[in-house]
Structure formats: C-alpha cells, structure tokens
Design a protein around this motif. Structure first.
Motif, mmCIF file in Angstrom:
data_model
loop_
_atom_site.group_PDB
_atom_site.id
_atom_site.type_symbol
_atom_site.label_atom_id
_atom_site.label_comp_id
_atom_site.label_asym_id
_atom_site.label_seq_id
_atom_site.Cartn_x
_atom_site.Cartn_y
_atom_site.Cartn_z
ATOM 1 N N TYR A 5 0.830 -1.197 0.000
ATOM 2 C CA TYR A 5 0.000 0.000 0.000
ATOM 3 C C TYR A 5 0.867 1.251 0.000
ATOM 4 O O TYR A 5 1.815 1.355 0.770
ATOM 5 C CB TYR A 5 -0.906 0.039 1.238
ATOM 6 C CG TYR A 5 -1.991 -1.001 1.211
ATOM 7 C CD1 TYR A 5 -3.095 -0.850 0.395
ATOM 8 C CD2 TYR A 5 -1.903 -2.131 2.014
ATOM 9 C CE1 TYR A 5 -4.095 -1.799 0.363
ATOM 10 C CE2 TYR A 5 -2.902 -3.091 1.989
ATOM 11 C CZ TYR A 5 -3.988 -2.917 1.158
ATOM 12 O OH TYR A 5 -4.964 -3.863 1.127
ATOM 13 N N VAL A 6 0.524 2.185 -0.847
ATOM 14 C CA VAL A 6 1.202 3.479 -0.869
ATOM 15 C C VAL A 6 0.430 4.372 0.092
ATOM 16 O O VAL A 6 -0.740 4.663 -0.118
ATOM 17 C CB VAL A 6 1.213 4.088 -2.282
ATOM 18 C CG1 VAL A 6 1.824 5.482 -2.258
ATOM 19 C CG2 VAL A 6 1.951 3.169 -3.239
ATOM 20 N N ARG A 7 1.063 4.806 1.143
ATOM 21 C CA ARG A 7 0.376 5.600 2.163
ATOM 22 C C ARG A 7 0.778 7.072 2.139
ATOM 23 O O ARG A 7 0.174 7.871 2.815
ATOM 24 C CB ARG A 7 0.631 5.004 3.539
ATOM 25 C CG ARG A 7 0.105 3.589 3.638
ATOM 26 C CD ARG A 7 -0.288 3.257 5.046
ATOM 27 N NE ARG A 7 -0.710 1.889 5.161
ATOM 28 C CZ ARG A 7 -1.966 1.480 5.067
ATOM 29 N NH1 ARG A 7 -2.907 2.329 4.822
ATOM 30 N NH2 ARG A 7 -2.273 0.206 5.197
ATOM 31 N N GLU A 8 1.777 7.401 1.371
ATOM 32 C CA GLU A 8 2.176 8.804 1.258
ATOM 33 C C GLU A 8 1.602 9.353 -0.037
ATOM 34 O O GLU A 8 1.824 8.804 -1.106
ATOM 35 C CB GLU A 8 3.700 8.954 1.239
ATOM 36 C CG GLU A 8 4.368 8.668 2.571
ATOM 37 C CD GLU A 8 4.498 7.181 2.866
ATOM 38 O OE1 GLU A 8 4.761 6.417 1.925
ATOM 39 O OE2 GLU A 8 4.302 6.791 4.021
ATOM 40 N N ILE A 9 0.873 10.444 0.076
ATOM 41 C CA ILE A 9 0.298 11.089 -1.096
ATOM 42 C C ILE A 9 0.341 12.595 -0.852
ATOM 43 O O ILE A 9 -0.044 13.065 0.216
ATOM 44 C CB ILE A 9 -1.146 10.600 -1.366
ATOM 45 C CG1 ILE A 9 -1.732 11.294 -2.579
ATOM 46 C CG2 ILE A 9 -2.030 10.751 -0.168
ATOM 47 C CD1 ILE A 9 -3.082 10.740 -3.026
ATOM 48 N N PRO A 31 -11.947 13.204 4.500
ATOM 49 C CA PRO A 31 -11.111 12.115 5.000
ATOM 50 C C PRO A 31 -11.858 11.260 6.025
ATOM 51 O O PRO A 31 -12.749 11.749 6.723
ATOM 52 C CB PRO A 31 -9.929 12.845 5.644
ATOM 53 C CG PRO A 31 -10.458 14.186 6.002
ATOM 54 C CD PRO A 31 -11.489 14.515 4.953
ATOM 55 N N TYR A 36 -9.818 7.343 3.400
ATOM 56 C CA TYR A 36 -8.420 7.675 3.660
ATOM 57 C C TYR A 36 -8.299 9.193 3.705
ATOM 58 O O TYR A 36 -8.890 9.822 4.562
ATOM 59 C CB TYR A 36 -7.498 7.008 2.640
ATOM 60 C CG TYR A 36 -6.030 7.195 2.908
ATOM 61 C CD1 TYR A 36 -5.491 7.040 4.177
ATOM 62 C CD2 TYR A 36 -5.166 7.542 1.882
ATOM 63 C CE1 TYR A 36 -4.141 7.234 4.427
ATOM 64 C CE2 TYR A 36 -3.812 7.726 2.123
ATOM 65 C CZ TYR A 36 -3.304 7.569 3.383
ATOM 66 O OH TYR A 36 -1.969 7.751 3.612
ATOM 67 N N VAL A 37 -7.593 9.826 2.765
ATOM 68 C CA VAL A 37 -7.437 11.282 2.807
ATOM 69 C C VAL A 37 -8.636 12.012 2.213
ATOM 70 O O VAL A 37 -8.807 13.203 2.416
ATOM 71 C CB VAL A 37 -6.145 11.740 2.093
ATOM 72 C CG1 VAL A 37 -4.920 11.200 2.805
ATOM 73 C CG2 VAL A 37 -6.140 11.335 0.635
#
Length: 108
Positions: A5-9, A31, A36-37
């Motif tokens: 999972y890519v959690r940095e955006i 969010p 998520y965000v």
C-alpha cells in the motif's frame, strides 16, 4: 505476500492533478476510515471528458470540480457504486454539465 500500500500522497484538496496523460484527479475534503485522505474523483480525457465517482455533495468540492472542468465538455458522469462518498454529487454535476449519469444499481 503483502500488498504494498502506498500511504504517502501529496495533494491539495480541490486542486486538479494530472495523474497520467489522460487522467486527472480532484480529491474531496472528506477524510475518514473508508476514504483515507478523501474521495478521489477522476476526470478522463481532454476536451470531451467523463467524470468517475464525483464524490460527496459538498459545495466547496462541487466548485472545485467546476473549476477543474472549465473549458471541458462533460459527456458522462459515471458512478462505480452508490456509497455516500462516491455518488451524491453525480446528479447535480450531470445537471450542471448537461449530460447523463451512468450507474448500475446505485440509486443515482
């Protein structure tokens, strides 16, 4: 095997971002545990475009989408599912754009 999972955006709410040559994204400021965000709304194409999962019915988000769609012709509003974070803005956006909404079993 774990899913990576890519959690940095990096993003700003209400700002349109190019995510690939034919896809742009606007993230709604909603969010939460399921979003998520925030809900990602996708604009497909250039000139004549489709909007996928327009997001929650929120005045600021609607205005952000209108700005992102300036100069475009929205030909379709597509809803992948009827959750409250994806579908409520479908009808208002389609009415504003003068196009149809396409959804299956979503109550839209």
């Amino acid at each position: 095997m774990a899913i990576p999972y890519v959690r940095e955006i990096e993003f700003e709410y209400g700002i349109v971002e190019q995510v690939s040559p034919l896809i742009r994204r606007v993230i709604a400021n909603n969010p939460g545990p399921f979003t998520y965000v925030g809900t990602g709304v996708y604009i497909i194409g250039h000139g004549e475009v489709a909007v996928i999962d327009p997001g929650p019915e929120d005045a600021e988000h609607f205005e952000a989408l209108k700005r992102a769609l300036e100069g475009e012709t929205v030909t379709h509003v597509l809803v992948t599912h009827g959750h409250s974070d994806h579908s409520p803005l479908a009808t208002p956006l389609a009415q504003w754009a003068g196009c149809k909404t396409y959804a299956k079993n979503c109550g839209v």
